[in-house]
Enzyme design. Structure first.
Site, PDB file in Angstrom:
ATOM      1  N   GLU A 135       0.840  -1.235   0.101  1.00  0.00           N
ATOM      2  CA  GLU A 135      -0.003  -0.028   0.054  1.00  0.00           C
ATOM      3  C   GLU A 135       0.817   1.277   0.016  1.00  0.00           C
ATOM      4  O   GLU A 135       0.427   2.294  -0.477  1.00  0.00           O
ATOM      5  CB  GLU A 135      -1.061  -0.077   1.328  1.00  0.00           C
ATOM      6  CG  GLU A 135      -1.963  -0.969   1.072  1.00  0.00           C
ATOM      7  CD  GLU A 135      -2.696  -1.332   2.522  1.00  0.00           C
ATOM      8  OE1 GLU A 135      -3.832  -1.764   2.539  1.00  0.00           O
ATOM      9  OE2 GLU A 135      -2.118  -0.975   3.541  1.00  0.00           O
ATOM     10  N   ASP A 150     -12.658  -7.274  -0.406  1.00  0.00           N
ATOM     11  CA  ASP A 150     -13.440  -8.525  -0.229  1.00  0.00           C
ATOM     12  C   ASP A 150     -14.665  -8.304   0.432  1.00  0.00           C
ATOM     13  O   ASP A 150     -14.854  -7.025   0.662  1.00  0.00           O
ATOM     14  CB  ASP A 150     -12.476  -9.564   0.278  1.00  0.00           C
ATOM     15  CG  ASP A 150     -12.050  -9.193   1.546  1.00  0.00           C
ATOM     16  OD1 ASP A 150     -11.032  -8.515   1.916  1.00  0.00           O
ATOM     17  OD2 ASP A 150     -12.788  -9.183   2.752  1.00  0.00           O
TER      18      ASP A 150
HETATM   19  N1  ADE Z   1      -8.932  -6.303   5.221  1.00  0.00           N
HETATM   20  C1  ADE Z   1      -9.310  -6.275   4.139  1.00  0.00           C
HETATM   21  N2  ADE Z   1     -10.389  -7.245   4.104  1.00  0.00           N
HETATM   22  C2  ADE Z   1     -10.553  -7.495   5.325  1.00  0.00           C
HETATM   23  C3  ADE Z   1     -11.438  -8.301   6.175  1.00  0.00           C
HETATM   24  N3  ADE Z   1     -12.409  -9.445   5.450  1.00  0.00           N
HETATM   25  N4  ADE Z   1     -11.336  -8.444   7.433  1.00  0.00           N
HETATM   26  C4  ADE Z   1     -10.285  -7.405   8.153  1.00  0.00           C
HETATM   27  N5  ADE Z   1      -9.542  -6.622   7.581  1.00  0.00           N
HETATM   28  C5  ADE Z   1      -9.655  -6.778   6.182  1.00  0.00           C
END
Ligand code: ADE
Length: 230
Positions: free
Chosen positions: A12, A198
């Site tokens: 990042e 996600d």
């Molecule tokens: N960062 C990106 N996706 C995540 C998730 N599913 N849970 C916690 N932190 C995250």
């Protein structure tokens, strides 16, 4: 004005460092702080590592050692709710630590006991600047709402439902809430901007790998737009 920019993962922050004219590097608490100019603004860019403790230590160093006037946390998050899909952006209006639980004493889950606030509110002018800058991301939607943080990678539909019903959260991640907490304690204005990698469900870890590069590009565009405004 000095702006501290925190990312949790090196992916990042790497591209930001490439864009920067680095003037100095300082290492502390196993973190490297790069100070210099980014698109003509004074910044300190740092990878804090994953989780709330790393993020809190990092934010406090930015305040103590670099006297930053603003903090921006960029990175990825799990999207909560059907409307939010990978590639979209969530700008935090406020943050709560979802894994703080003293309900045994009658507190609401997420409440830090004996603290005078439930959530940590982002600076309104920084939110506005981020919103404007999101106009640069044509392909994806952007939202403003609550982000929740905890020391857990969420990959469970039931947990996602709980985060939605308990906190009305739009996204979950692992650092923003503690950066917000430190900024609140030090009265430093901040904002947290997360690209969705996600939907925090069973396939979350696979989508995560795929969407991190998109998220990184989003962050660069948004930051560039923001730094021209704030
Ligand atoms: N960062 C990106 N996706 C995540 C998730 N599913 N849970 C916690 N932190 C995250």
């Amino acid at each position: 004005m000095i702006i501290g920019i925190i990312g949790a993962m090196d992916e990042e922050v790497r591209k930001l460092k490439d864009e920067m004219k680095i003037e100095s590097k300082m290492s502390k608490a196993k973190m490297d702080f790069f100070a210099g100019k980014l698109w003509n603004r004074d910044v300190v860019v740092v990878t804090c590592g994953i989780g709330k403790v790393n993020a809190a230590v990092c934010a406090q160093i930015l305040v103590d050692d670099f006297k930053v006037d603003r903090v921006i946390n960029v990175g990825v998050a799990g999207g909560i709710g059907e409307d939010i899909v990978p590639g979209d952006v969530v700008i935090a209006s406020n943050l709560v630590q979802h894994d703080m639980d003293t309900t045994a004493f009658g507190d609401k889950v997420g409440q830090i006991p004996r603290m005078d606030t439930f959530d940590f509110k982002c600076d309104s002018s920084m939110i506005e600047a981020a919103k404007q800058a999101c106009g640069n991301i044509k392909k994806h939607n952007s939202f403003v709402g609550r982000i929740v943080s905890g020391d857990q990678f969420i990959a469970d539909v039931e947990k996602v439902r709980w985060l939605k019903s308990e906190f009305d959260a739009m996204a979950c991640e692992m650092e923003g809430g503690s950066i917000a907490h430190v900024c609140y304690l030090n009265s430093v204005p901040f904002v947290v901007i997360r690209s969705i990698s996600d939907n925090a469900n069973t396939g979350a870890h696979m989508d995560f790998e795929k969407f991190v590069p998109i998220a990184v590009d989003n962050s660069i565009h948004i930051l560039k737009g923001m730094l021209a405004i704030i």
